[in-house]
Design a protein around this motif. Structure first.
Motif, short mmCIF file in Angstrom:
data_model
loop_
_atom_site.label_atom_id
_atom_site.label_comp_id
_atom_site.label_asym_id
_atom_site.label_seq_id
_atom_site.Cartn_x
_atom_site.Cartn_y
_atom_site.Cartn_z
N GLY A 182 67.40 -0.38 53.51
CA GLY A 182 68.75 -0.80 53.14
C GLY A 182 68.81 -2.29 52.89
N HIS A 183 70.00 -2.75 52.51
CA HIS A 183 70.14 -4.19 52.27
C HIS A 183 69.76 -4.96 53.54
N TYR A 184 70.29 -4.51 54.67
CA TYR A 184 69.91 -5.06 55.97
C TYR A 184 69.64 -3.88 56.88
N GLU A 185 69.03 -4.13 58.01
CA GLU A 185 68.76 -3.04 58.94
C GLU A 185 70.08 -2.55 59.52
N GLY A 186 70.35 -1.28 59.30
CA GLY A 186 71.62 -0.71 59.75
C GLY A 186 72.45 -0.21 58.57
N ASP A 187 72.03 -0.57 57.36
CA ASP A 187 72.73 -0.13 56.15
C ASP A 187 72.36 1.35 55.91
N SER A 188 73.37 2.21 55.86
CA SER A 188 73.07 3.65 55.72
C SER A 188 72.79 4.06 54.26
N GLN A 189 72.96 3.15 53.34
CA GLN A 189 72.58 3.35 51.93
C GLN A 189 73.24 4.55 51.27
N LEU A 190 74.50 4.79 51.58
CA LEU A 190 75.18 5.95 51.00
C LEU A 190 75.37 5.80 49.49
N TYR A 191 75.18 4.60 48.99
CA TYR A 191 75.34 4.33 47.56
C TYR A 191 74.06 4.62 46.77
N GLU A 214 63.25 -11.60 41.95
CA GLU A 214 62.85 -10.26 42.38
C GLU A 214 64.06 -9.34 42.17
N ASN A 215 64.01 -8.65 41.06
CA ASN A 215 65.13 -7.79 40.68
C ASN A 215 64.93 -6.41 41.29
N ASN A 216 65.55 -6.19 42.45
CA ASN A 216 65.42 -4.88 43.11
C ASN A 216 66.61 -3.99 42.80
N GLY A 217 67.42 -4.41 41.85
CA GLY A 217 68.51 -3.55 41.37
C GLY A 217 69.79 -3.60 42.19
N TYR A 218 69.78 -4.35 43.29
CA TYR A 218 70.97 -4.40 44.15
C TYR A 218 71.24 -5.80 44.68
N GLY A 219 72.49 -6.15 44.76
CA GLY A 219 72.95 -7.31 45.51
C GLY A 219 73.76 -6.71 46.65
N GLU A 220 73.25 -6.74 47.85
CA GLU A 220 73.80 -5.97 48.97
C GLU A 220 73.91 -4.51 48.56
N PHE A 221 75.14 -4.02 48.39
CA PHE A 221 75.35 -2.59 48.12
C PHE A 221 75.81 -2.36 46.68
N THR A 222 75.78 -3.43 45.89
CA THR A 222 76.31 -3.35 44.52
C THR A 222 75.16 -3.28 43.51
N LYS A 268 69.57 10.55 47.12
CA LYS A 268 68.36 11.01 47.81
C LYS A 268 67.18 11.00 46.85
N GLU A 269 67.47 11.34 45.60
CA GLU A 269 66.44 11.39 44.57
C GLU A 269 65.80 10.01 44.39
N GLU A 270 66.65 8.99 44.31
CA GLU A 270 66.14 7.62 44.13
C GLU A 270 65.24 7.22 45.29
N LEU A 271 65.68 7.48 46.49
CA LEU A 271 64.90 7.09 47.68
C LEU A 271 63.58 7.85 47.73
N LYS A 272 63.62 9.11 47.32
CA LYS A 272 62.40 9.94 47.37
C LYS A 272 61.34 9.44 46.38
N ASN A 273 61.82 8.91 45.26
CA ASN A 273 60.88 8.52 44.21
C ASN A 273 60.33 7.09 44.33
N LEU A 274 60.80 6.35 45.34
CA LEU A 274 60.37 4.94 45.44
C LEU A 274 58.86 4.81 45.57
N GLU A 275 58.26 5.75 46.29
CA GLU A 275 56.82 5.67 46.55
C GLU A 275 55.98 5.71 45.27
N ASP A 276 56.54 6.30 44.21
CA ASP A 276 55.80 6.37 42.94
C ASP A 276 55.40 4.97 42.46
N ASN A 277 56.20 3.98 42.85
CA ASN A 277 55.93 2.61 42.40
C ASN A 277 55.46 1.69 43.52
#
Ligand SMILES: Cc1ncc(C[n+]2csc(CCOP(=O)(O)OP(=O)(O)O)c2C)c(N)n1
Ligand SMILES: [Mg+2]
Length: 321
Positions: free
Chosen positions: A242-251, A172-180, A254-263
């Motif tokens: 976020g990677h875990y609950e509490g991750d503020s996802q600063l990496y 499941e390639n979600n594009g991130y390993g933790e915050f990387t 906003k654009e990426e997060l907004k567009n997630l629903e498209d998929n």
């Protein structure tokens, strides 16, 4: 691989249950009532359900730290899973496992796992057992893009090819390993291409599309059950939270997060089955309501259920040989 109306309803219900399970604990986590770390599977539901749709209780799955969806899709009871996350005696593992060690061996669910990539050798072992027994059962190793860089994943993949094991490595390639981001962490151009170099068929698919997952995994399962050895699937997926609950996802922008629903896989499923005339919006809405109501009860019951007695806390944790 045509899907009947009844199957479509079941698969949608399962995906909705996973989403609701995760949304419920996402809300509850802020209360501090749930012990331990939580890694939510929201957004990736089509993968767990599209894969496990082809498996029986005699087939095995190995999961990872983001394991609730895999466990539910493999048939575990959401009520008992909620109890487990709340650490209660009535939980699936008597409250001793929690989010990251939840398992149900009778369902072929070898469990969530906090060691990234550890599912590779575990699932390969399960597949080897099935092969030696001469059964047609198979194993699936759910893992993330980050896990593909772990050494023991390479060893498991090599052995699976050498011994022609009936195993699907499902990434499941979600594009991130933790915050990387994967563009930093992956040396190769493509996970699937790198897997192919081990000597097994490997495909890249859209893991946000339930029907694509269902179709492609169906072929992979046939390949494995026919004794043709391992198969690798890299599925593009999205991680809503976020990677875990509490991750503020600063990496993440906003654009990426907004567009997630498209998929969104649930919205995509709805669009497809209603435009094909397989299900109506009203039928899907009824499933949504039913699942949401059921989870209110599961949550209430989990919150008020009994804790294990203190003197029994180490029971069922260690085996005495
Ligand atoms: C062996 C090991 N190394 C590092 C960690 C810390 N860690 C936990 S989750 C994670 C990232 C895993 O990424 P991926 O496999 O892509 O799964 P995802 O979280 O994206 O679902 C890491 C590095 C760990 N738990 N185990
Ligand atoms: Mg990842």
């Amino acid at each position: 691989m045509a899907i009947t109306k009844e199957q479509a309803l079941n698969y949608y219900r399962k995906m909705r249950q996973i989403r609701e399970f995760e949304e419920t604990i996402h809300r509850q986590n802020t209360t501090g009532e749930i012990p331990g770390f939580l890694h939510l599977y929201c957004g990736e539901e089509a993968n767990a359900v599209g894969v496990c749709a082809h498996l029986s209780d005699e087939d095995y799955i190995a999961s990872n730290h983001r394991g609730h969806g895999h466990c539910l899709a493999k048939g575990s009871d959401p009520r008992l899973m909620m109890m487990e996350l709340y650490g209660r005696e009535e939980g699936l593992c008597r409250g001793r496992g929690g989010s990251m060690h939840i398992a149900e061996l009778d369902k072929g669910s070898l469990g969530a796992n906090g060691i990234v990539g550890a599912g590779g050798p575990l699932a390969a072992g399960a597949a080897l057992t099935q092969k030696l027994k001469g059964s047609k059962n198979i194993a699936v190793c759910f893992h993330g893009d980050g896990a593909t860089n772990e050494g023991y994943m390479f060893e498991a993949m090599n052995m699976a090819v050498m011994w022609k094991l009936p195993i699907i490595f499902y990434c499941e390639n979600n594009g991130y390993g933790e915050f990387t981001g994967i563009e930093y962490a992956l040396g190769a151009d493509s996970i699937a291409e790198r897997a192919a170099a081990f000597g097994m068929p490997a495909k890249k698919i859209n893991g946000n599309d339930f029907f694509e997952v269902y179709r492609e995994v169906g072929e992979a399962v046939e390949h494995c059950r026919a004794g043709q050895g391992p198969y690798y699937i890299e599925a593009e997926a999205i991680r809503y939270y976020g990677h875990y609950e509490g991750d503020s996802q600063l990496y993440r922008t906003k654009e990426e997060l907004k567009n997630l629903e498209d998929n969104d896989c649930l919205l995509g499923f709805r669009k497809k089955v209603t435009s094909d005339g397989l299900l109506t919006d009203a039928e899907l809405d009824a499933v949504d309501t039913d699942v949401i109501e059921a989870f209110k009860v599961y949550l209430d019951e989990a919150r008020s259920a009994a804790w294990p007695a203190t003197e029994t806390l180490c029971d069922h944790v260690y085996i005495n040989y």
